[in-house]
Design an enzyme around this catalytic site. Sequence first.
Site, PDB file in Angstrom:
ATOM      1  N   TYR A 298       0.839  -1.206   0.000  1.00 60.09           N
ATOM      2  CA  TYR A 298       0.000   0.000   0.000  1.00 60.09           C
ATOM      3  C   TYR A 298       0.868   1.248   0.000  1.00 60.09           C
ATOM      4  CZ  TYR A 298       0.923   0.607   5.025  1.00 60.09           C
ATOM      5  OH  TYR A 298       1.527   0.801   6.235  1.00 60.09           O
ATOM      6  N   CYS A 299       0.278   2.355  -0.437  1.00 61.98           N
ATOM      7  CA  CYS A 299       0.940   3.655  -0.391  1.00 61.98           C
ATOM      8  C   CYS A 299      -0.141   4.718  -0.212  1.00 61.98           C
ATOM      9  CB  CYS A 299       1.780   3.892  -1.645  1.00 61.98           C
ATOM     10  SG  CYS A 299       0.836   3.873  -3.179  1.00 61.98           S
ATOM     11  N   THR A 300       0.195   5.989  -0.438  1.00 61.07           N
ATOM     12  CA  THR A 300      -0.746   7.069  -0.132  1.00 61.07           C
ATOM     13  C   THR A 300      -1.996   7.036  -1.001  1.00 61.07           C
ATOM     14  OG1 THR A 300       1.213   8.381   0.363  1.00 61.07           O
ATOM     15  CG2 THR A 300      -0.892   9.560   0.232  1.00 61.07           C
TER      16      THR A 300
ATOM     17  N   ILE B  11      -4.216   4.612   0.850  1.00 60.51           N
ATOM     18  CA  ILE B  11      -4.794   4.908   2.173  1.00 60.51           C
ATOM     19  C   ILE B  11      -5.972   5.879   2.039  1.00 60.51           C
ATOM     20  CG2 ILE B  11      -4.283   5.852   4.459  1.00 60.51           C
ATOM     21  CD1 ILE B  11      -1.244   5.193   3.661  1.00 60.51           C
TER      22      ILE B  11
END
Length: 350
Positions: free
Chosen positions: A198-200, A227
């Site tokens: 996952y990342c932003t 996220i």
Amino acid sequence: MKVLHNKIEGKLLKEALKSDVRERTTLSFYKYWNLGNPGFFRDYLYLHLEELEVLGRIYVAKEGINAQISVPDDRFEGLKDFLNSISFLKGNRLNVAVEAHAKSFFKLSIKVREKIVADGLSDETFDVTNRGKHLSAKEFNELTDDPETIIVDMRNHYESEVGHFEGAILPDVDTFREELPLVADLLKGKEDKNIVMYCTGGIRCEKASAWMKHNGFSRVHQLEGGIIEYARQIRAQGLPNKFRGKNFVFDERLGERISDEIIARCHVCGNPADTHYNCRNTSCHVLFIECDSCREKLEGCCSDDCRDVIHLPEEEQKELRRKLFTGVRYFHKGRGKQRIFRLRSESETQ
Ligand SMILES: [Zn+2]
Ligand SMILES: [Zn+2]
């Protein structure tokens, strides 16, 4: 001919925005797409987005577009119509920020870049379209309930320091470029396990997941929309929240809260705190975490030394700035023990 970039000084732009009472929506979107002429597309975008009173930062490259912007609420539908009129952006997801914050950007900047995310990879070596399986928030929760599943945070240390998913591996890196080879190395021997990245906002995982598959990992997944989209979905659908703390974002806000816990510490005194600031001493400008009481004591600076500098006459401060590097600085390793500064060039930011 029409001027296709901002000619007005930042200060004046801030003033102009203050007098605009309309609410603005902050959002981001990206798309990997083969653009024939990024320069032409950039000008076309500027012309239309300026008319729609869009502010923010957009990168355009041969590999696609990456945008972090804000738009007045009464122009939001107009923006959607415009984006839908561009064939490859039709129906593309817009990540709307969780916390309403009107003043996240002060001007519109659209730049042509080599890449939309600096990843240090040469794309000829692997198939970027062979990416991981997209997960919704619900699917993410289900898959990560399995203790065998490996969760990897694909962001930098100063981002995961203030907030991350429960049980995630948090690589101690300054840039995405450093992170890619490190993660593949770290997970050697786990090629058959379920891996969730996952990342932003999801963009980094588009590439990172393809990179992991290229390195022999067979069950690679990625949180779709990152996220930001996860936070939206858990609220909309009443799902359990597995994210702790704040989501670091690259605009004036520097973070939006997803859960009430404060998981980081003040870099000055070590008390719980999770608000990032840039040091008020402009020749330092380091990105760091500071609690309210240190912030008051140090007058918005990162140290006594910097506080002394801001009390010097403006001329002397200017002289200091001339001698020092420019760029964005932040606490190396972000752990507050060793205050080693490193310079991050703009191309390394998201
Ligand atoms: Zn403190
Ligand atoms: Zn400082």
